[in-house]
Design an enzyme around this catalytic site. Structure first.
Site, PDB file in Angstrom:
ATOM      1  N   ASP A   1      -3.885  -4.952   0.491  1.00 36.55           N
ATOM      2  CA  ASP A   1      -4.110  -4.326   1.734  1.00 36.55           C
ATOM      3  C   ASP A   1      -5.622  -4.783   2.174  1.00 36.55           C
ATOM      4  OD1 ASP A   1      -4.516  -2.812   4.135  1.00 36.55           O
ATOM      5  OD2 ASP A   1      -4.245  -0.909   3.308  1.00 36.55           O
TER       6      ASP A   1
ATOM      7  N   HIS B   1       2.742   1.862   5.280  1.00 34.95           N
ATOM      8  CA  HIS B   1       3.064   0.348   4.969  1.00 34.95           C
ATOM      9  C   HIS B   1       4.234  -0.040   4.695  1.00 34.95           C
ATOM     10  CE1 HIS B   1      -1.750  -0.788   5.081  1.00 34.95           C
ATOM     11  NE2 HIS B   1      -1.525   0.523   4.959  1.00 34.95           N
TER      12      HIS B   1
ATOM     13  N   ASN C   1       0.827  -1.254  -0.105  1.00 37.71           N
ATOM     14  CA  ASN C   1       0.015  -0.095  -0.148  1.00 37.71           C
ATOM     15  C   ASN C   1       0.845   1.279  -0.040  1.00 37.71           C
ATOM     16  OD1 ASN C   1      -1.259   2.442   0.999  1.00 37.71           O
ATOM     17  ND2 ASN C   1      -3.232   1.020   1.627  1.00 37.71           N
TER      18      ASN C   1
ATOM     19  N   TYR D   1      -7.794  -4.064  -2.424  1.00 31.94           N
ATOM     20  CA  TYR D   1      -7.679  -2.756  -1.548  1.00 31.94           C
ATOM     21  C   TYR D   1      -8.963  -3.084  -0.694  1.00 31.94           C
ATOM     22  CZ  TYR D   1      -7.326   1.741   0.576  1.00 31.94           C
ATOM     23  OH  TYR D   1      -7.365   2.776   1.854  1.00 31.94           O
TER      24      TYR D   1
ATOM     25  N   ASN E   1      -6.626  -4.878   5.178  1.00 31.94           N
ATOM     26  CA  ASN E   1      -7.033  -3.900   6.298  1.00 31.94           C
ATOM     27  C   ASN E   1      -7.562  -4.830   7.369  1.00 31.94           C
ATOM     28  OD1 ASN E   1      -6.764  -0.983   6.287  1.00 31.94           O
ATOM     29  ND2 ASN E   1      -7.812  -1.090   4.294  1.00 31.94           N
TER      30      ASN E   1
END
Length: 262
Positions: free
Chosen positions: A150, A253, A9, A107, A152
């Site tokens: 990513d 990141h 990221n 993402y 998350n």
């Protein structure tokens, strides 16, 4: 065929072009998947990457937000994207290598600050996104595929600096972990990083808010590399380039790497 893949990221590919070039020069992965590019596709600084041998790019972009890109030294064919949860965001793109391996770059929405979909629309969107990922994987049952990005979510207790203190913090709440695990199980995905590095604290993200991120070391492992069941044994040499978090004008990141022998 052996290739090394990285996911990062970058938090604005145009602003942080110098450190992308630094990573490509120093680590030279065959493929680099970027998230949060924050750029229309036509404004991604492709020329500099191409000059280093990354002559192939597949990307989805939008001005100022989101955005995913796959940079590759190897020929790669665009095989589309999906708008999970119908958010209208550039959060997924997929490419196929000449050997038939499909790379999915994701993402996943961050989810805002409050882990309650009744008061935080973004958290609900995150859960819905993960649910639609699960349903798609269940229907498609990916084969010869690699999923990176990513996501998350830091799913394991040792993927965060303090399991107890982060149980009610977005990215490590039980409901998020459950949704991510359900998506992983639905697709038969293997967490390559943890297959290679099964024990100990492991992070890929450290907040900008920490005065000294390295000393405080309050990290989370939000960035992932997964492999479909049929190629999981081909993955090895996983690592996180922690030092990149300390480069000039860094992303919050760090890039995650794995090598595949296919």
């Amino acid at each position: 065929m052996s290739f090394t893949l990285a996911t990062w990221n970058i938090n604005s590919v145009r602003l942080r072009e110098p450190i992308v070039l630094k990573l490509l020069q120093e680590e030279a992965p065959d493929i680099l998947c970027l998230q949060e590019c924050k750029s229309p596709v036509e404004k991604i600084p492709f020329e500099g990457f191409a000059a280093l041998g990354y002559t192939h790019m597949i990307a989805r972009g939008q001005k100022g937000y989101n955005g995913v890109a796959i940079l590759s030294k190897l020929p790669i064919r665009d095989v589309g994207d999906k708008d999970f949860a119908l958010l209208g965001h550039a959060r997924h793109v997929a490419g196929a290598l000449e050997n038939g391996v499909v790379i999915h770059n994701f993402y996943v929405p961050a989810g805002g600050d409050v882990p309650d979909r009744e008061v935080n629309v973004k958290f609900g969107q995150k859960l819905d996104y993960l649910t639609e990922m699960r349903d798609w994987f269940r229907a498609e049952r990916p084969q010869k595929s690699i999923l990176v990005g990513d996501l998350n979510i830091a799913p394991r207790e040792d993927d965060v600096w303090s399991h107890k203190q982060l149980l009610k913090v977005v990215s490590h709440t039980p409901v998020e972990v459950e949704h991510l695990n359900n998506a992983q199980e639905a697709g038969g995905w293997t967490d390559v990083t943890r297959a290679d590095i099964p024990d100990g604290q492991l992070y890929s993200w450290w907040s900008y808010r920490a005065k000294d991120w390295d000393a405080a070391d309050k990290g989370r492992r939000l960035d992932h590399i997964w492999a479909s069941d049929d190629i999981k044994s081909a993955a090895h040499s996983s690592r996180i380039i922690r030092a990149a978090r300390g480069w000039e004008k860094p992303s919050d990141h760090a890039p995650v790497f794995a090598t595949f022998d296919l």
